[in-house]
Design an enzyme around this catalytic site. Structure first.
Site, PDB file in Angstrom:
ATOM      1  N   SER A  61      11.474  -1.951   2.731  1.00  0.00           N
ATOM      2  CA  SER A  61      10.133  -1.019   2.706  1.00  0.00           C
ATOM      3  C   SER A  61       9.236  -1.018   4.099  1.00  0.00           C
ATOM      4  CB  SER A  61       9.399  -0.996   1.547  1.00  0.00           C
ATOM      5  OG  SER A  61       8.175  -0.173   1.808  1.00  0.00           O
ATOM      6  N   ALA A 112      -3.557   6.208  -4.235  1.00  0.00           N
ATOM      7  CA  ALA A 112      -4.521   7.200  -4.141  1.00  0.00           C
ATOM      8  C   ALA A 112      -4.556   7.998  -5.168  1.00  0.00           C
ATOM      9  CB  ALA A 112      -4.438   7.893  -2.691  1.00  0.00           C
ATOM     10  N   GLY A 113      -3.651   7.961  -6.134  1.00  0.00           N
ATOM     11  CA  GLY A 113      -3.552   8.721  -7.099  1.00  0.00           C
ATOM     12  C   GLY A 113      -2.891  10.081  -6.962  1.00  0.00           C
ATOM     13  N   LEU A 114      -1.627   9.866  -5.768  1.00  0.00           N
ATOM     14  CA  LEU A 114      -1.033  10.895  -5.582  1.00  0.00           C
ATOM     15  C   LEU A 114       0.366  10.696  -5.983  1.00  0.00           C
ATOM     16  CD1 LEU A 114      -2.530  11.701  -2.140  1.00  0.00           C
ATOM     17  CD2 LEU A 114      -2.824  12.967  -4.108  1.00  0.00           C
ATOM     18  N   ASP A 161       4.330  12.692 -13.775  1.00  0.00           N
ATOM     19  CA  ASP A 161       4.503  12.268 -12.310  1.00  0.00           C
ATOM     20  C   ASP A 161       6.058  12.322 -12.018  1.00  0.00           C
ATOM     21  OD1 ASP A 161       1.626  11.689 -12.572  1.00  0.00           O
ATOM     22  OD2 ASP A 161       2.177   9.453 -12.276  1.00  0.00           O
ATOM     23  N   TYR A 213      -9.247   4.240 -19.816  1.00  0.00           N
ATOM     24  CA  TYR A 213      -7.822   4.897 -20.002  1.00  0.00           C
ATOM     25  C   TYR A 213      -7.523   4.759 -21.457  1.00  0.00           C
ATOM     26  CZ  TYR A 213      -3.230   7.124 -20.072  1.00  0.00           C
ATOM     27  OH  TYR A 213      -2.220   7.461 -20.288  1.00  0.00           O
TER      28      TYR A 213
HETATM   29  P1  ADP Z   1      -0.024   5.764  -6.987  1.00  0.00           P
HETATM   30  O1  ADP Z   1       1.108   6.060  -7.593  1.00  0.00           O
HETATM   31  O2  ADP Z   1      -0.960   6.642  -7.468  1.00  0.00           O
HETATM   32  O3  ADP Z   1       0.377   5.779  -5.407  1.00  0.00           O
HETATM   33  P2  ADP Z   1       0.319   3.353  -8.212  1.00  0.00           P
HETATM   34  O4  ADP Z   1      -0.450   1.956  -8.295  1.00  0.00           O
HETATM   35  O5  ADP Z   1       0.887   3.949  -9.436  1.00  0.00           O
HETATM   36  O6  ADP Z   1      -0.424   4.400  -7.360  1.00  0.00           O
HETATM   37  O7  ADP Z   1       1.616   2.838  -7.237  1.00  0.00           O
HETATM   38  C1  ADP Z   1       1.529   2.509  -5.997  1.00  0.00           C
HETATM   39  C2  ADP Z   1       2.586   1.268  -5.711  1.00  0.00           C
HETATM   40  O8  ADP Z   1       3.769   1.629  -5.672  1.00  0.00           O
HETATM   41  C3  ADP Z   1       2.300   0.337  -4.639  1.00  0.00           C
HETATM   42  O9  ADP Z   1       1.343  -0.726  -4.893  1.00  0.00           O
HETATM   43  C4  ADP Z   1       3.552  -0.160  -4.367  1.00  0.00           C
HETATM   44  O10 ADP Z   1       3.903  -1.402  -5.178  1.00  0.00           O
HETATM   45  C5  ADP Z   1       4.645   0.640  -4.740  1.00  0.00           C
HETATM   46  N1  ADP Z   1       4.851   1.662  -3.880  1.00  0.00           N
HETATM   47  C6  ADP Z   1       4.889   2.958  -3.597  1.00  0.00           C
HETATM   48  N2  ADP Z   1       5.205   3.673  -2.322  1.00  0.00           N
HETATM   49  C7  ADP Z   1       5.890   2.263  -1.836  1.00  0.00           C
HETATM   50  C8  ADP Z   1       6.705   2.226  -0.722  1.00  0.00           C
HETATM   51  N3  ADP Z   1       6.962   3.373   0.160  1.00  0.00           N
HETATM   52  N4  ADP Z   1       7.034   0.812  -0.543  1.00  0.00           N
HETATM   53  C9  ADP Z   1       6.663   0.123  -0.969  1.00  0.00           C
HETATM   54  N5  ADP Z   1       6.056   0.014  -2.424  1.00  0.00           N
HETATM   55  C10 ADP Z   1       5.731   1.334  -2.666  1.00  0.00           C
HETATM   56 MG    MG Z   2       1.570   5.714  -9.855  1.00  0.00          MG
END
Ligand code: ADP
Ligand code: MG
EC number: 2.7.1.6
Length: 367
Positions: A61, A112-114, A161, A213
């Site tokens: 990643s 960021a909640g996206l 989602d 929540y």
């Molecule tokens: P959101 O879904 O709102 O962005 P989450 O806490 O649910 O927040 O998810 C974020 C987590 O998902 C990150 O901390 C990481 O573990 C994982 N993640 C998301 N995108 C990537 C990416 N491109 N590479 C590695 N991990 C990712």
């Molecule tokens: Mg998430």
């Protein structure tokens, strides 16, 4: 795909992508068997993948700046859990998942909640299904991606989602009935109407999100029990007003009125009256602030500043206590509204917010 070439020294067999999302309206309605209306962002997570001969997965990643390697005997933690969870859930469902090399990159802001997590799961799932030629209909995929997040990554989340990331269509919002899981694509072509949805990342530090929540959820379930209905989706406004506890009454009122606002929004969008959904968005925010009590000062400030600067409507999106605010604005007014929010933040000494205009985009696909 350059990230794949960097990691593995060759071009991948294929490249797949799945988007992040925002919820236009319908907050905390999902676990009450109600309605939500998300749309997919142009921001997406991209996965380049090639098959391996053995059941092993090597995944790099760009955002994590890390390569992980696992086989079926390993329990992966950290960001890799979202990838390994998808492999696990597909095997649980009886599929012969191909081993693979994967390189991942994303422009969905993380955390960021996206829904970068759903974008990651959905992109990996789509890649593995295609690579292995697995016979898994699109409408069955969101539930599997959700199960990967719930049971493997250990994050409780509803099905919105993953449904949005997999099933959304460009120029549409996805009307999802969280009880039947029926979906309908509702026209939401903001650009053609000279409009934009401004997404403002409020950058408010998340406070007590998980505990609050869980509390909201418990109160809603308790209210349904007291009312003798399967879920608050089945309650009426007049039955809710008879609840003995004042806090419970307000919590339930949010859910019941929010479900109705989703239905009203869908009706307006079906007849192309996009601007008129503004007041419903703003009413949704007031309900989250006053009845459900899940907003924070940064979020309320962003909503008020956007409305004062001429937005048709504005509301917090997501579970609450921070995250993003959506504002429906004339496309050419988007910079003015964004600046007004920055100025309001500066006056209060908050961390500066970041904004972008979102065009409702398509769901997971092979590129
Ligand atoms: P959101 O879904 O709102 O962005 P989450 O806490 O649910 O927040 O998810 C974020 C987590 O998902 C990150 O901390 C990481 O573990 C994982 N993640 C998301 N995108 C990537 C990416 N491109 N590479 C590695 N991990 C990712
Ligand atoms: Mg998430």
């Amino acid at each position: 795909m350059k990230q794949f070439v960097t990691a593995f020294g060759a071009e991948p067999e294929g490249v797949w992508a799945a988007p992040g999302r925002v919820n236009l309206i319908g907050e905390h309605t999902d676990y009450n068997d109600g309605f939500v209306l998300p749309f997919a962002l142009p921001h997406r997570t991209v996965v380049g993948a090639s098959r391996l001969d053995s059941p092993r997965w090597t995944v790099w990643s760009e955002q994590a700046d890390e390569q992980i390697d696992f086989d079926l005997s390993e329990r992966v933690t950290g960001w890799g859990a979202y990838v390994a969870g998808v492999v696990w859930v597909l095997r649980e469902a009886g599929f012969d998942v191909p081993g693979a090399q994967m390189a991942i990159t994303s422009d969905v802001p993380l955390g960021a909640g996206l829904s970068s997590s759903a974008a990651l799961e959905s992109a990996v799932l789509t890649a593995l299904v295609d690579l292995g030629g697995l016979d898994l209909p699109v409408d069955e995929r969101p539930a599997l991606a959700q199960k990967a997040e719930n049971e493997y990554a250990g994050m409780p989340c509803g099905i919105m989602d993953q449904s949005a990331s997999i099933r959304c269509r460009a120029g549409h919002a996805l009307f999802l009935d969280c009880r039947s899981l029926d979906v309908e694509h509702i026209p939401f072509d903001v650009a053609t109407d000279g409009l934009a949805v401004l997404v403002i990342d409020t950058r408010a530090p998340h406070r007590h999100v998980t505990g609050e929540y869980a509390k909201r959820r418990e109160t809603c379930e308790e209210a349904a029990r007291v009312l003798g209905v399967p879920a608050l989706r089945d309650a009426t406004l007049s039955s809710v007003s008879s609840l003995p506890d004042e806090v419970m009454r307000r919590r339930a009122r949010h859910v019941v009125t929010e479900d109705q606002r989703v239905l009203d929004t869908v009706e307006l969008l079906r007849s192309g009256r996009i601007r008129e959904i503004g007041p419903l968005m703003t009413a949704s925010h007031a309900s989250m602030r006053d009845d459900f009590e899940i907003t924070v000062p940064e979020v309320d400030t962003a909503v008020e500043a956007a409305l004062s600067a001429g937005a048709y409507g504005a509301r917090m999106t997501g579970g609450g206590f921070g995250g993003c605010v959506l504002a429906l604005v004339d496309a050419d007014a988007a910079p003015t509204v964004a600046d007004a929010v920055v100025a309001a933040y500066r006056a209060k000494g908050f961390t500066p917010p970041e904004s972008f205009s979102a065009i409702p985009s398509g769901g997971a696909t092979r590129l």
